[in-house]
Scaffold this motif. Structure first.
Motif, PDB file in Angstrom:
ATOM      1  N   UNK A   1       0.864  -1.174   0.000  1.00  0.00           N
ATOM      2  CA  UNK A   1       0.000   0.000   0.000  1.00  0.00           C
ATOM      3  C   UNK A   1       0.904   1.227   0.000  1.00  0.00           C
ATOM      4  N   UNK A   2       0.434   2.334  -0.542  1.00  0.00           N
ATOM      5  CA  UNK A   2       1.286   3.531  -0.591  1.00  0.00           C
ATOM      6  C   UNK A   2       1.619   4.054   0.809  1.00  0.00           C
ATOM      7  N   UNK A   3       2.880   4.445   0.985  1.00  0.00           N
ATOM      8  CA  UNK A   3       3.307   5.079   2.231  1.00  0.00           C
ATOM      9  C   UNK A   3       3.049   6.575   2.106  1.00  0.00           C
ATOM     10  N   UNK A   4       2.331   7.132   3.065  1.00  0.00           N
ATOM     11  CA  UNK A   4       1.941   8.542   2.998  1.00  0.00           C
ATOM     12  C   UNK A   4       2.664   9.300   4.101  1.00  0.00           C
ATOM     13  N   UNK A   5       3.451  10.279   3.705  1.00  0.00           N
ATOM     14  CA  UNK A   5       4.287  11.031   4.636  1.00  0.00           C
ATOM     15  C   UNK A   5       3.458  12.035   5.422  1.00  0.00           C
TER      16      UNK A   5
ATOM     17  N   UNK B   1      -9.262   6.510   0.748  1.00  0.00           N
ATOM     18  CA  UNK B   1      -9.125   7.341  -0.447  1.00  0.00           C
ATOM     19  C   UNK B   1      -7.793   8.095  -0.508  1.00  0.00           C
ATOM     20  N   UNK B   2      -7.020   8.046   0.562  1.00  0.00           N
ATOM     21  CA  UNK B   2      -5.741   8.775   0.588  1.00  0.00           C
ATOM     22  C   UNK B   2      -4.723   8.104  -0.325  1.00  0.00           C
ATOM     23  N   UNK B   3      -4.033   8.923  -1.112  1.00  0.00           N
ATOM     24  CA  UNK B   3      -2.998   8.404  -2.001  1.00  0.00           C
ATOM     25  C   UNK B   3      -1.668   9.140  -1.809  1.00  0.00           C
TER      26      UNK B   3
ATOM     27  N   UNK C   1       0.202   4.523  11.625  1.00  0.00           N
ATOM     28  CA  UNK C   1       0.666   3.699  10.507  1.00  0.00           C
ATOM     29  C   UNK C   1       0.736   4.595   9.278  1.00  0.00           C
ATOM     30  N   UNK C   2       1.839   4.546   8.553  1.00  0.00           N
ATOM     31  CA  UNK C   2       1.994   5.427   7.392  1.00  0.00           C
ATOM     32  C   UNK C   2       1.414   4.800   6.126  1.00  0.00           C
TER      33      UNK C   2
END
Length: 234
Positions: A83-87, A106-108, A140-141
């Protein structure tokens, strides 16, 4: 009578020895000669097992920039979640820090996007703040496929999040979601002044905006939480 008996005993013994000799059993039958008078060899000394090597304590990056880069790297616990890591985002010297449990579905690229983000922005505006004025991070990122923080990794993520907040040393900390509440050992009922991050921080745990979208009736309670954060208990 005695002489005759003794003669019979000697004759019998000689006959037995002669039989064994004729059978070939008259020498020691071993591959190697044995010294029957030699002392037995001493048992080999027991070799002590090597002492267990104690793992060196983990040293996390001590600057915010380096720590965030590490959290977004290959060593992050979430790097294998597919899954994408979101900073995180926001100024490092923000007086208020907001930590959620995880990114929303929905966060990308950024936390709190789309409808959840719009509600979050309205909540900040209600207390005179904007997204640019707060620091926004997450326990969790990345978002796990189950939509829940894996229990076996929760303690590790809490440890990392506490280190993260300690580098920020905020005056106020707003926590969204039950998993994020673990940052303050479950002191999530109302507000609390804690000294867990290298300073005294006013902490309030509230409903995540995504929960408020599903349960609008809880918005009034969330508003009270925001007032506790900004005005205190008075």
């Amino acid at each position: 009578m005695g002489a005759e008996h003794l003669h019979d005993w000697r004759q019998g013994l000689a006959s037995a020895l002669e039989w064994w000799r004729d059978a070939g059993v008259e020498t020691l039958q071993e591959d190697e000669p044995r010294d029957w008078l030699a002392r037995p060899a001493a048992a080999p000394a027991t070799v002590a097992a090597p002492a267990a090597v104690t793992a060196a304590p983990e040293i996390l990056p001590t600057t915010l920039e380096d720590f965030v880069a590490w959290r977004m790297g290959a060593n992050a616990p979430e790097s294998g979640w597919h899954a994408p890591l979101i900073a995180p985002s926001g100024p490092a010297n923000a007086k208020m820090v907001v930590f959620s449990d995880m990114p929303c579905a929905e966060d990308r690229e950024t936390l709190m996007s789309d409808a959840t983000g719009r509600l979050f922005d309205r909540m900040l505006a209600a207390i005179g703040l904007t997204r640019d004025s707060v620091y926004l991070g997450s326990l969790a990122v990345a978002r796990p496929l189950t939509g829940r923080v894996p229990p076996e990794q929760e303690a590790r993520l809490v440890q990392l999040a506490r280190h993260h907040v300690t580098l920020l040393k905020p005056e106020r900390l707003l926590l969204f979601g039950q998993a994020a509440e673990k940052l303050i050992d479950g002191q999530a009922d109302g507000s609390a002044d804690v000294n867990l991050f290298g300073c005294t921080t006013r902490v309030v745990a509230s409903y995540h905006p995504r929960f408020l979208l599903e349960r609008p009736a809880a918005k009034s309670e969330a508003w009270k939480h925001l007032l506790l954060l900004t005005r205190g208990s008075q």
